[in-house]
Design a protein around this motif. Structure first.
Motif, PDB file in Angstrom:
ATOM      1  N   THR A   1      -7.753   4.034  -7.559  1.00 56.02           N
ATOM      2  CA  THR A   1      -8.427   4.461  -8.790  1.00 56.02           C
ATOM      3  C   THR A   1      -7.598   5.496  -9.533  1.00 56.02           C
ATOM      4  O   THR A   1      -7.417   5.419 -10.757  1.00 56.02           O
ATOM      5  N   ALA A   2      -7.081   6.477  -8.796  1.00 54.17           N
ATOM      6  CA  ALA A   2      -6.290   7.542  -9.420  1.00 54.17           C
ATOM      7  C   ALA A   2      -5.014   7.001 -10.051  1.00 54.17           C
ATOM      8  O   ALA A   2      -4.525   7.541 -11.054  1.00 54.17           O
ATOM      9  N   PHE A   3      -4.472   5.930  -9.492  1.00 54.62           N
ATOM     10  CA  PHE A   3      -3.231   5.342 -10.009  1.00 54.62           C
ATOM     11  C   PHE A   3      -3.381   4.926 -11.469  1.00 54.62           C
ATOM     12  O   PHE A   3      -2.426   5.028 -12.254  1.00 54.62           O
ATOM     13  N   LYS A   4      -4.550   4.471 -11.849  1.00 50.48           N
ATOM     14  CA  LYS A   4      -4.752   3.972 -13.211  1.00 50.48           C
ATOM     15  C   LYS A   4      -4.456   5.047 -14.247  1.00 50.48           C
ATOM     16  O   LYS A   4      -3.859   4.766 -15.297  1.00 50.48           O
TER      17      LYS A   4
ATOM     18  N   LEU B   1       4.938   1.271  -8.374  1.00 54.45           N
ATOM     19  CA  LEU B   1       4.436   0.192  -7.528  1.00 54.45           C
ATOM     20  C   LEU B   1       2.917   0.178  -7.423  1.00 54.45           C
ATOM     21  O   LEU B   1       2.289  -0.869  -7.411  1.00 54.45           O
ATOM     22  N   GLY B   2       2.327   1.361  -7.268  1.00 55.44           N
ATOM     23  CA  GLY B   2       0.890   1.460  -7.037  1.00 55.44           C
ATOM     24  C   GLY B   2       0.599   2.544  -6.025  1.00 55.44           C
ATOM     25  O   GLY B   2       1.024   3.685  -6.183  1.00 55.44           O
ATOM     26  N   VAL B   3      -0.090   2.178  -4.951  1.00 52.92           N
ATOM     27  CA  VAL B   3      -0.416   3.139  -3.893  1.00 52.92           C
ATOM     28  C   VAL B   3       0.621   3.012  -2.777  1.00 52.92           C
ATOM     29  O   VAL B   3       0.836   1.918  -2.241  1.00 52.92           O
ATOM     30  N   VAL B   4       1.238   4.120  -2.425  1.00 55.73           N
ATOM     31  CA  VAL B   4       2.241   4.172  -1.364  1.00 55.73           C
ATOM     32  C   VAL B   4       1.602   4.720  -0.095  1.00 55.73           C
ATOM     33  O   VAL B   4       0.859   5.710  -0.141  1.00 55.73           O
ATOM     34  N   GLY B   5       1.891   4.096   1.032  1.00 60.91           N
ATOM     35  CA  GLY B   5       1.493   4.621   2.326  1.00 60.91           C
ATOM     36  C   GLY B   5       2.688   5.252   3.010  1.00 60.91           C
ATOM     37  O   GLY B   5       3.737   4.612   3.148  1.00 60.91           O
ATOM     38  N   ALA B   6       2.565   6.511   3.403  1.00 58.34           N
ATOM     39  CA  ALA B   6       3.655   7.230   4.067  1.00 58.34           C
ATOM     40  C   ALA B   6       3.277   7.507   5.514  1.00 58.34           C
ATOM     41  O   ALA B   6       2.200   8.044   5.785  1.00 58.34           O
ATOM     42  N   ILE B   7       4.145   7.129   6.427  1.00 54.24           N
ATOM     43  CA  ILE B   7       3.955   7.404   7.853  1.00 54.24           C
ATOM     44  C   ILE B   7       5.103   8.302   8.283  1.00 54.24           C
ATOM     45  O   ILE B   7       6.267   7.923   8.192  1.00 54.24           O
ATOM     46  N   THR B   8       4.767   9.510   8.744  1.00 54.46           N
ATOM     47  CA  THR B   8       5.784  10.536   8.923  1.00 54.46           C
ATOM     48  C   THR B   8       5.898  10.980  10.387  1.00 54.46           C
ATOM     49  O   THR B   8       4.941  10.861  11.152  1.00 54.46           O
TER      50      THR B   8
ATOM     51  N   GLY C   1       5.195   7.859 -10.738  1.00 59.80           N
ATOM     52  CA  GLY C   1       3.909   7.363 -11.196  1.00 59.80           C
ATOM     53  C   GLY C   1       3.025   6.729 -10.156  1.00 59.80           C
ATOM     54  O   GLY C   1       1.950   6.213 -10.483  1.00 59.80           O
ATOM     55  N   ASN C   2       3.434   6.750  -8.895  1.00 62.73           N
ATOM     56  CA  ASN C   2       2.608   6.219  -7.827  1.00 62.73           C
ATOM     57  C   ASN C   2       1.615   7.258  -7.331  1.00 62.73           C
ATOM     58  O   ASN C   2       1.755   8.454  -7.590  1.00 62.73           O
ATOM     59  N   THR C   3       0.640   6.823  -6.580  1.00 56.23           N
ATOM     60  CA  THR C   3      -0.190   7.715  -5.782  1.00 56.23           C
ATOM     61  C   THR C   3       0.145   7.466  -4.314  1.00 56.23           C
ATOM     62  O   THR C   3       0.799   6.474  -3.980  1.00 56.23           O
ATOM     63  N   ILE C   4      -0.300   8.350  -3.426  1.00 47.28           N
ATOM     64  CA  ILE C   4       0.192   8.277  -2.050  1.00 47.28           C
ATOM     65  C   ILE C   4      -0.867   8.703  -1.045  1.00 47.28           C
ATOM     66  O   ILE C   4      -1.664   9.609  -1.307  1.00 47.28           O
ATOM     67  N   VAL C   5      -0.872   8.017   0.092  1.00 46.62           N
ATOM     68  CA  VAL C   5      -1.708   8.364   1.241  1.00 46.62           C
ATOM     69  C   VAL C   5      -0.767   8.595   2.422  1.00 46.62           C
ATOM     70  O   VAL C   5       0.054   7.730   2.742  1.00 46.62           O
ATOM     71  N   ILE C   6      -0.884   9.745   3.052  1.00 45.61           N
ATOM     72  CA  ILE C   6       0.025  10.120   4.141  1.00 45.61           C
ATOM     73  C   ILE C   6      -0.712  10.087   5.466  1.00 45.61           C
ATOM     74  O   ILE C   6      -1.816  10.627   5.590  1.00 45.61           O
ATOM     75  N   LYS C   7      -0.063   9.497   6.457  1.00 47.22           N
ATOM     76  CA  LYS C   7      -0.527   9.600   7.837  1.00 47.22           C
ATOM     77  C   LYS C   7       0.547  10.339   8.634  1.00 47.22           C
ATOM     78  O   LYS C   7       1.623   9.801   8.884  1.00 47.22           O
ATOM     79  N   PRO C   8       0.286  11.587   9.041  1.00 49.34           N
ATOM     80  CA  PRO C   8       1.274  12.319   9.833  1.00 49.34           C
ATOM     81  C   PRO C   8       1.256  11.878  11.293  1.00 49.34           C
ATOM     82  O   PRO C   8       0.299  11.252  11.761  1.00 49.34           O
TER      83      PRO C   8
END
Length: 483
Positions: free
Chosen positions: A63-66, A149-156, A176-183
């Motif tokens: 949603t935030a990406f829009k 791209l859109g929503v990026v998933g980050a695995i750190t 311009g992407n949004t991101i969800v991080i999993k540490p």
């Protein structure tokens, strides 16, 4: 340290910690223990996000990406600089928290990592990916655009949990992407904290942090609403990421394992570079993908080199990273500690010469591996062939530079490497033959926002940093216009 300060730090370390979802701090039904590697004791409890909470975070990011993607670069730069400012206000707290959960020395490890992260955000905020004019005539124009791209998933990972996460956050957001991080579940606390800070600065859903175990990572990599996975970790796990993303054909950036070789040429001023080589191998307790894992030294100076290297190592102090005199901390977690013990057992079982260290004090709490130097182990030895991720350094003798190059390249890894010699032209010629994504000549671990970083072979896919890295957070879109 005063009693009041000690109590404040205890509260910081204890928590509470929250997931960051849709601009809010969210509790989880379940939690998991996070350990202090210097003591082996429980440091805090971290929230274990449920599958539904991960879905919620990704939906909020979608949603935030829009709106986020329609902002101009200048507007996104303003947000990122405000985020850097907010992080800077919590710099000391974040650094102490990083030391407590990761183990690295506060002054030489944690504080520089936080400072570099803040600087990186500010530098990336000023970068742009412009529209390119491919062709233009009086009647026709071809433009190459780079939409997000859109929503990026980050695995750190757990070795540099703050800077390696923000290496992903900053370029994802500025493009311009949004991101969800999993540490990593071993070091989630500082990431959860910088996620919390973000919620007070960035629009809801732009940056979310969800912590949990490996099953959460699997859910992320297969999720249909993630456009890209940016992963840093082991090669074995990276291969699982590739398999998991196949059905949704996600974009991938993978920075994986390495077995980096340093070649000290016969003409090198080897005495002057001992500190650089030592910290290139042993910095962060040897826990970095581009750390020197194998050190090749010419026979003519090998014996003297090993003695000088050992002497320098003896000057260092190992212990709890909150002690200002400590220069080497523990390895980060029990799993890695046990793995390293098997390497030491293998070294002893095969009669390899230990010039320093090799003995773990089992009475000592925490996950401490003493700096260990292995003198000329055979090429087939595990300590030469495998990525040790610990302060164990094999110093291997060679007679012929051609042979050293061949041995350096004889590995499935290809992340980094270094070459050292007085004749810079000759050293560069050797460097150009190393099969790695990054190679240093007469220096080590120089990096920057405009310097592409990525691996060859099984060390990774894609790059981070530089224009090349930023483009991987975008799609190439060709616009053809008849005037």
């Amino acid at each position: 340290m005063s009693t009041a300060t000690t109590e404040k730090l205890a509260r910081i370390f204890d928590g509470p910690y929250y997931l960051s979802i849709a601009g809010k701090l969210v509790e989880a039904k379940y939690s998991f223990d996070v350990f202090n590697p210097a003591t082996g004791e429980i440091l805090a409890k971290a929230p274990a996000a449920s599958p539904a909470q991960l879905d919620e975070a990704i939906a909020a990011a979608k949603t935030a990406f829009k709106s986020w993607s329609t902002l101009g670069y200048d507007e996104r730069e303003t947000y990122l600089n405000a985020y850097a400012d907010a992080l800077e206000k919590s710099r000391d707290e974040l650094a102490r928290l990083l030391t407590a959960e990761q183990g690295k020395p506060l002054k030489t490890g944690a504080e520089p990592e936080i400072d570099q992260s803040i600087s990186y955000i500010r530098q990336i905020a000023a970068r742009r990916v412009p529209i390119e004019i491919v062709e233009e005539t009086d009647t026709h124009c071809v433009e190459l655009h780079h939409p997000p791209l859109g929503v990026v998933g980050a695995i750190t990972p757990w070795n540099f949990p703050v800077v390696l996460a923000l290496w992903k956050v900053a370029p994802a957001l500025i493009t311009g992407n949004t991101i969800v991080i999993k540490p990593s579940p071993f070091t989630p606390l500082s990431t959860l904290r910088f996620g919390e800070i973000a919620q007070g600065v960035l629009p809801p859903g732009v940056l979310s942090v969800v912590s949990g175990g490996n099953e959460l990572g699997t859910q992320m990599t297969a999720h249909p609403d993630l456009a890209k996975i940016s992963f840093t970790g082991s090669t074995a796990t990276g291969k699982e990421v590739i398999r998991s993303t196949a059905d949704t054909v996600k974009r991938l950036t993978l920075e994986m394992g390495g077995n980096d070789a340093a070649i000290v040429l016969p003409d090198a001023d080897w005495k002057s570079i001992i500190p650089q080589l030592f910290w290139g191998a042993v910095g962060n307790s040897g826990q970095w993908c581009v750390g020197i894992k194998r050190l090749y030294v010419h026979r003519s100076v090998h014996e003297e080199f090993v003695a000088a290297f050992v002497d320098y190592a003896k000057q260092q102090k190992m212990g709890d990273g909150l002690d200002p005199d400590v220069t080497i901390g523990p390895v980060q977690n029990k799993m890695q500690f046990e793995k390293v013990k098997t390497l030491l057992d293998d070294i002893k079982a095969n009669g390899q010469k230990i010039a320093l260290g090799g003995e773990i004090d089992e009475r000592r709490p925490g996950y401490f591996i003493p700096v260990t130097v292995i003198d000329n182990p055979p090429e087939a030895a595990r300590i030469v062939q495998e990525e040790q991720f610990a302060p164990i350094v094999p110093i291997v003798m060679y007679d012929d530079v051609e042979d050293a190059i061949g041995r350096a390249n004889d590995t499935p890894f290809g992340l980094g490497g270094s070459v050292w010699g007085r004749d810079t032209r000759a050293a560069v010629a050797v460097a150009n033959r190393l099969e790695t994504g990054m190679v240093w000549v007469n220096e080590i671990h120089t990096q920057g926002v405009d310097i592409p970083f990525g691996g060859h072979k099984q060390s990774g896919l894609g790059t981070e940093h530089g224009r090349e890295g930023r483009l991987l957070f975008t799609n190439a879109k060709t616009v053809l216009v008849h005037k």
